[in-house]
Write a protein that holds these residues in place. Structure first.
Motif, PDB file in Angstrom:
ATOM      1  N   ASP A   1       0.821  -1.220   0.000  1.00 43.64           N
ATOM      2  CA  ASP A   1       0.000   0.000   0.000  1.00 43.64           C
ATOM      3  C   ASP A   1       0.848   1.261   0.000  1.00 43.64           C
ATOM      4  O   ASP A   1       1.832   1.350   0.739  1.00 43.64           O
TER       5      ASP A   1
ATOM      6  N   GLY B   1       0.745   2.014  -9.482  1.00 40.14           N
ATOM      7  CA  GLY B   1      -0.238   0.950  -9.650  1.00 40.14           C
ATOM      8  C   GLY B   1       0.231  -0.077 -10.669  1.00 40.14           C
ATOM      9  O   GLY B   1       0.073  -1.285 -10.464  1.00 40.14           O
TER      10      GLY B   1
ATOM     11  N   ALA C   1      -0.938  -1.043  -4.314  1.00 33.64           N
ATOM     12  CA  ALA C   1      -2.304  -0.584  -4.085  1.00 33.64           C
ATOM     13  C   ALA C   1      -2.192   0.883  -3.694  1.00 33.64           C
ATOM     14  O   ALA C   1      -1.682   1.213  -2.623  1.00 33.64           O
TER      15      ALA C   1
END
Length: 159
Positions: free
Chosen positions: A10, A34, A39
């Motif tokens: 993330d 991405g 993420a």
């Protein structure tokens, strides 16, 4: 080929913008990260709050310097709260991309520099030096920011 397997999946991207230019750069950075398998959570600073940063180990901020060295309107409340609360960000790594205009010296990149200092004072580690964009952003500026973000992602994986 980059080996980003050691990076967390993330990435939080915070956007401070007055005219939309920072958002254009942040979108391009987010798209590339991405594509690399991250993420990406893109968030306008108007919707951010300091405690949110405690939930992210990898932070990218894209902000402009406005007027006489201030943060853009959408970032002011977040920055004020961040200065007041100063969440514990030890273990978090970050990078800041700043948009500015050298014609406004001595205020060039002031907001971005202040954000680096603020995040560092909260315990976060700057994983890559501030990336500055002067004027624009032109397509070349956007590509340079994307290349910086890839290097930042590599730093996330190795630091």
């Amino acid at each position: 080929m980059l080996d980003l397997s050691a990076a967390r999946p993330d990435i939080l991207i915070l956007v401070g913008t007055q005219t939309g230019n920072s958002e254009i750069v942040a979108d391009a950075i987010g798209d590339r990260l991405g594509d690399l398998g991250f993420a990406v959570h893109l968030l306008d600073m108007a919707e951010a709050y300091p405690e949110l940063l405690e939930d992210h180990d990898q932070i990218v901020a894209v902000t402009c310097t406005w007027s006489d060295g201030t943060f853009p309107d959408n970032a002011v409340d977040f920055i004020d709260a961040l200065e007041s609360i100063r969440p514990a960000l030890e273990g978090a790594r970050f990078g800041v991309c700043g948009l500015g205009d050298r014609d406004y010296d001595p205020y060039y990149q002031t907001a971005a520099i202040n954000l680096v200092d603020l995040l560092t004072s909260c315990g976060a580690l700057e994983a890559a030096p501030l990336h500055g964009i002067d004027g624009g952003p032109t397509p070349a500026d956007i590509e340079g920011a994307v290349e910086w973000a890839v290097a930042l992602a590599n730093a996330f994986a190795t630091s």
